[in-house]
Design a protein around this motif. Structure first.
Motif, PDB file in Angstrom:
ATOM      1  N   ASP A  52      57.930  64.057  60.768  1.00 38.20           N
ATOM      2  CA  ASP A  52      57.237  63.562  62.117  1.00 38.20           C
ATOM      3  C   ASP A  52      55.742  63.416  61.969  1.00 38.20           C
ATOM      4  O   ASP A  52      55.348  62.450  62.336  1.00 38.20           O
ATOM      5  CB  ASP A  52      57.714  64.333  63.336  1.00 38.20           C
ATOM      6  N   VAL A  53      55.082  64.564  61.558  1.00 41.99           N
ATOM      7  CA  VAL A  53      53.836  64.472  61.572  1.00 41.99           C
ATOM      8  C   VAL A  53      53.051  63.581  60.481  1.00 41.99           C
ATOM      9  O   VAL A  53      52.372  62.808  60.626  1.00 41.99           O
ATOM     10  CB  VAL A  53      53.165  65.936  61.298  1.00 41.99           C
ATOM     11  N   ALA A  54      53.928  63.729  59.259  1.00 38.37           N
ATOM     12  CA  ALA A  54      53.740  62.736  58.372  1.00 38.37           C
ATOM     13  C   ALA A  54      53.721  61.157  58.588  1.00 38.37           C
ATOM     14  O   ALA A  54      52.904  60.521  58.263  1.00 38.37           O
ATOM     15  CB  ALA A  54      54.847  62.776  56.996  1.00 38.37           C
ATOM     16  N   ASP A  55      54.768  60.892  59.540  1.00 40.20           N
ATOM     17  CA  ASP A  55      55.058  59.425  60.006  1.00 40.20           C
ATOM     18  C   ASP A  55      53.727  59.254  60.786  1.00 40.20           C
ATOM     19  O   ASP A  55      53.452  58.027  60.834  1.00 40.20           O
ATOM     20  CB  ASP A  55      56.496  59.454  60.638  1.00 40.20           C
ATOM     21  N   LYS A  56      53.552  60.250  61.591  1.00 39.79           N
ATOM     22  CA  LYS A  56      52.562  59.702  62.736  1.00 39.79           C
ATOM     23  C   LYS A  56      51.214  59.608  62.213  1.00 39.79           C
ATOM     24  O   LYS A  56      50.673  58.557  62.607  1.00 39.79           O
ATOM     25  CB  LYS A  56      52.281  61.090  63.863  1.00 39.79           C
ATOM     26  N   PHE A  57      50.757  60.199  61.177  1.00 40.22           N
ATOM     27  CA  PHE A  57      49.594  59.957  60.554  1.00 40.22           C
ATOM     28  C   PHE A  57      49.452  59.177  59.168  1.00 40.22           C
ATOM     29  O   PHE A  57      48.546  58.877  58.501  1.00 40.22           O
ATOM     30  CB  PHE A  57      48.963  61.513  60.000  1.00 40.22           C
ATOM     31  N   GLU A  58      50.578  58.650  58.862  1.00 37.46           N
ATOM     32  CA  GLU A  58      50.895  57.774  57.619  1.00 37.46           C
ATOM     33  C   GLU A  58      50.537  58.721  56.435  1.00 37.46           C
ATOM     34  O   GLU A  58      49.868  58.051  55.432  1.00 37.46           O
ATOM     35  CB  GLU A  58      50.237  56.606  57.794  1.00 37.46           C
ATOM     36  N   TYR A  59      50.756  60.014  56.431  1.00 39.88           N
ATOM     37  CA  TYR A  59      50.588  60.742  55.288  1.00 39.88           C
ATOM     38  C   TYR A  59      51.966  61.003  54.355  1.00 39.88           C
ATOM     39  O   TYR A  59      53.071  60.692  54.997  1.00 39.88           O
ATOM     40  CB  TYR A  59      49.966  62.088  55.517  1.00 39.88           C
ATOM     41  N   THR A  60      51.928  61.618  53.278  1.00 38.88           N
ATOM     42  CA  THR A  60      53.137  62.174  52.823  1.00 38.88           C
ATOM     43  C   THR A  60      53.477  63.477  53.182  1.00 38.88           C
ATOM     44  O   THR A  60      52.627  64.158  53.897  1.00 38.88           O
ATOM     45  CB  THR A  60      52.909  62.088  51.240  1.00 38.88           C
ATOM     46  N   GLU A  61      54.640  64.016  53.165  1.00 38.94           N
ATOM     47  CA  GLU A  61      55.034  65.184  53.539  1.00 38.94           C
ATOM     48  C   GLU A  61      54.157  66.427  52.991  1.00 38.94           C
ATOM     49  O   GLU A  61      53.833  67.259  53.676  1.00 38.94           O
ATOM     50  CB  GLU A  61      56.338  65.512  53.513  1.00 38.94           C
ATOM     51  N   LYS A  62      53.881  65.922  51.631  1.00 39.16           N
ATOM     52  CA  LYS A  62      53.097  66.933  50.843  1.00 39.16           C
ATOM     53  C   LYS A  62      52.089  67.056  51.318  1.00 39.16           C
ATOM     54  O   LYS A  62      51.079  68.070  51.292  1.00 39.16           O
ATOM     55  CB  LYS A  62      53.068  66.621  49.349  1.00 39.16           C
ATOM     56  N   ASP A  63      51.291  65.905  51.754  1.00 40.20           N
ATOM     57  CA  ASP A  63      49.752  66.014  52.590  1.00 40.20           C
ATOM     58  C   ASP A  63      49.906  67.171  53.784  1.00 40.20           C
ATOM     59  O   ASP A  63      48.934  67.871  53.944  1.00 40.20           O
ATOM     60  CB  ASP A  63      49.240  64.516  53.146  1.00 40.20           C
ATOM     61  N   VAL A  64      50.948  67.037  54.508  1.00 42.29           N
ATOM     62  CA  VAL A  64      50.853  67.782  55.641  1.00 42.29           C
ATOM     63  C   VAL A  64      51.237  69.435  55.086  1.00 42.29           C
ATOM     64  O   VAL A  64      50.555  70.267  55.687  1.00 42.29           O
ATOM     65  CB  VAL A  64      52.159  67.542  56.620  1.00 42.29           C
ATOM     66  N   THR A  65      51.911  69.572  54.196  1.00 42.07           N
ATOM     67  CA  THR A  65      52.220  70.893  53.439  1.00 42.07           C
ATOM     68  C   THR A  65      50.883  71.417  52.889  1.00 42.07           C
ATOM     69  O   THR A  65      50.618  72.389  53.244  1.00 42.07           O
ATOM     70  CB  THR A  65      53.179  70.782  52.377  1.00 42.07           C
ATOM     71  N   ARG A  66      49.991  70.748  52.362  1.00 42.71           N
ATOM     72  CA  ARG A  66      48.770  71.024  51.970  1.00 42.71           C
ATOM     73  C   ARG A  66      48.008  71.452  52.840  1.00 42.71           C
ATOM     74  O   ARG A  66      47.166  72.685  52.875  1.00 42.71           O
ATOM     75  CB  ARG A  66      48.453  69.785  50.897  1.00 42.71           C
ATOM     76  N   ALA A  67      47.795  70.652  54.168  1.00 44.99           N
ATOM     77  CA  ALA A  67      47.062  71.225  55.023  1.00 44.99           C
ATOM     78  C   ALA A  67      47.378  72.361  55.720  1.00 44.99           C
ATOM     79  O   ALA A  67      46.641  73.398  55.915  1.00 44.99           O
ATOM     80  CB  ALA A  67      47.344  69.817  56.225  1.00 44.99           C
ATOM     81  N   LEU A  68      48.671  72.700  55.950  1.00 41.62           N
ATOM     82  CA  LEU A  68      49.211  73.917  56.405  1.00 41.62           C
ATOM     83  C   LEU A  68      48.863  74.941  55.634  1.00 41.62           C
ATOM     84  O   LEU A  68      48.665  76.159  56.291  1.00 41.62           O
ATOM     85  CB  LEU A  68      50.857  73.724  56.896  1.00 41.62           C
ATOM     86  N   LYS A  69      49.058  74.891  54.310  1.00 40.37           N
ATOM     87  CA  LYS A  69      48.959  75.835  53.667  1.00 40.37           C
ATOM     88  C   LYS A  69      47.437  76.334  53.380  1.00 40.37           C
ATOM     89  O   LYS A  69      47.028  77.608  53.248  1.00 40.37           O
ATOM     90  CB  LYS A  69      49.640  75.840  51.952  1.00 40.37           C
ATOM     91  N   TYR A  70      46.546  74.976  53.470  1.00 42.03           N
ATOM     92  CA  TYR A  70      45.139  75.161  53.394  1.00 42.03           C
ATOM     93  C   TYR A  70      44.780  76.310  54.703  1.00 42.03           C
ATOM     94  O   TYR A  70      43.758  76.936  54.519  1.00 42.03           O
ATOM     95  CB  TYR A  70      44.463  73.978  53.430  1.00 42.03           C
TER      96      TYR A  70
END
Length: 408
Positions: free
Chosen positions: A55-73
């Motif tokens: 859902d977050v990836a769709d909202k910001f037009e990111y890939t799911e890996k982008d969201v993953t990277r942000a959380l792990k950062y």
């Protein structure tokens, strides 16, 4: 310049952002990471807000890996803690109190952080990465970038003369080729190549605008450094545009993930994309498969059902559910038989299936009623007589004449 007075004339709901985050953390973080963290704060302020990686990836037009990277950062920066279940699936996010924290150090690849070159998953839809173990190796068996720095070279670029690196395999994650800006002379040399000219022309047609220098640099990097073929690059752009992702920067992340996963051919990209599409996820869910992905032969079944036979995800899921209900185990062959029967009967919607089910139940009821009647007949009477022994046949006219002859 005069000071600017900031005012607020609104009663709208607000999200609290700590000053410590703005002063000490935000300045060193990537803009995408900041967006994800702010959205997390927004979700925390509204407990009824649904949160998922997709859902977050769709909202910001990111890939799911982008969201993953942000959380792990942000976990690396100790601003949150990611919670996993026994299958290493993300189940919770706990925000930390930064009131007592000191100013953070900038996270880099050298100190164990997440380098900017890390790309999204090869299929742009993989689940959240498993956390690294204490040795620094990823839980999925891939080497860290530093461990893969000893990769072999496979010759030189025909345009820049720099060494080319071999594409990584599925079993090993390697450092991607260095990204450098091409000079004017190198660009002129590229433009003399008919393949490059055709590729850039097709790219402009897909994107609907002339390519900027930055976009040209990215596309040439795919061709020259990542060793992607013209067909593969055109497929990449076509698929992203079809999903309304018009940013070449987004396409670049997918290209990096493909190279990192050892995908350098058109067939490999298609297989990776299909193995993570919505139909496959629907089949996994309908069969209750959660501990593995589909194998090659199973993917062939799904592709035939969806691409060749044209069944929707709902119909395919229903066939899988019926398979489980009837034989109590996963069987692609049995589901294939059900779907083939529906195809032969020209089924196109769920209503068609409900109609067929109703007709089947009606025919089954008639057959059951007929069998019960037959069973009663076999044990009971037929035409006013008993049928539980062999019947005798008589010629009543002959018996009558014989009886009359004796009377006389």
């Amino acid at each position: 310049m005069a000071d600017i007075l900031l005012k607020r004339n609104s009663t709208l709901a607000a999200t609290y952002v700590p000053n410590t985050f703005i002063d000490e953390y935000m300045t060193h973080a990537d803009g995408e990471f900041v967006k994800i963290y702010l959205y997390l704060l927004r979700c925390m302020a509204s407990p009824d807000t649904l949160f998922s990686i997709s859902d977050v990836a769709d909202k910001f037009e990111y890939t799911e890996k982008d969201v993953t990277r942000a959380l792990k950062y942000w976990e690396k920066m100790n601003l949150l803690r990611l919670e996993f279940n026994s299958r290493q699936e993300l189940t919770g996010i706990c925000m930390s109190d930064m009131a007592s924290r000191t100013a953070p150090q900038r996270c880099t690849a050298a100190d164990g952080g997440y380098p900017d070159t890390e790309a999204p998953s090869a299929a742009d839809g993989a689940d959240l990465e498993k956390p690294p173990d204490r040795t620094g190796r990823q839980a999925d068996g891939f080497d860290t970038p530093d461990e893969a720095a000893d990769q072999d070279t496979v010759g030189q670029s025909p345009y820049t003369g720099r060494p080319q690196t071999a594409g990584c395999t599925q079993a090993r994650r390697v450092r991607l080729p260095e990204r450098t800006e091409y000079s004017r002379n190198q660009l002129m040399q590229f433009h003399e190549d008919e393949t490059v000219k055709e590729l850039l022309f097709v790219s402009e047609r897909y994107l609907g605008h002339p390519l900027s220098n930055t976009e040209i640099q990215m596309i040439l990097y795919w061709l020259d450094k990542l060793q992607f073929s013209q067909d593969l690059i055109e497929y990449l752009i076509e698929q992203c545009v079809a999903k309304n992702h018009m940013s070449v920067r987004y396409m670049d992340k997918i290209a990096l993930s493909w190279a990192e996963a050892g995908i350098h051919t058109l067939s490999g990209a298609k297989e990776a994309s299909f193995s993570h599409n919505h139909t496959v996820h629907a089949v996994l869910k309908a069969f209750g498969i959660s501990n593995r992905t589909l194998a090659g032969g199973e993917l062939d079944f799904v592709q035939k059902w969806s691409k060749e036979w044209g069944f929707s995800d709902e119909i395919i899921s229903l066939a899988c559910q019926k398979t489980i209900l009837r034989i109590h185990q996963v069987s692609f062959d049995y589901a294939h038989t059900i779907l083939k029967s529906w195809k032969d009967q020209n089924v196109r919607t769920l209503n068609d299936i409900h109609l067929l089910d109703a007709q089947y139940q009606e025919a089954k009821a008639r057959k059951f009623s007929s069998s019960k009647t037959g069973a009663r007949t076999a044990k009971g009477t037929v035409a006013g007589g008993f049928a539980n022994f062999s019947q005798r046949t008589y010629n009543y006219e002959e018996l009558e004449r014989e009886l009359l002859s004796h009377v006389r």
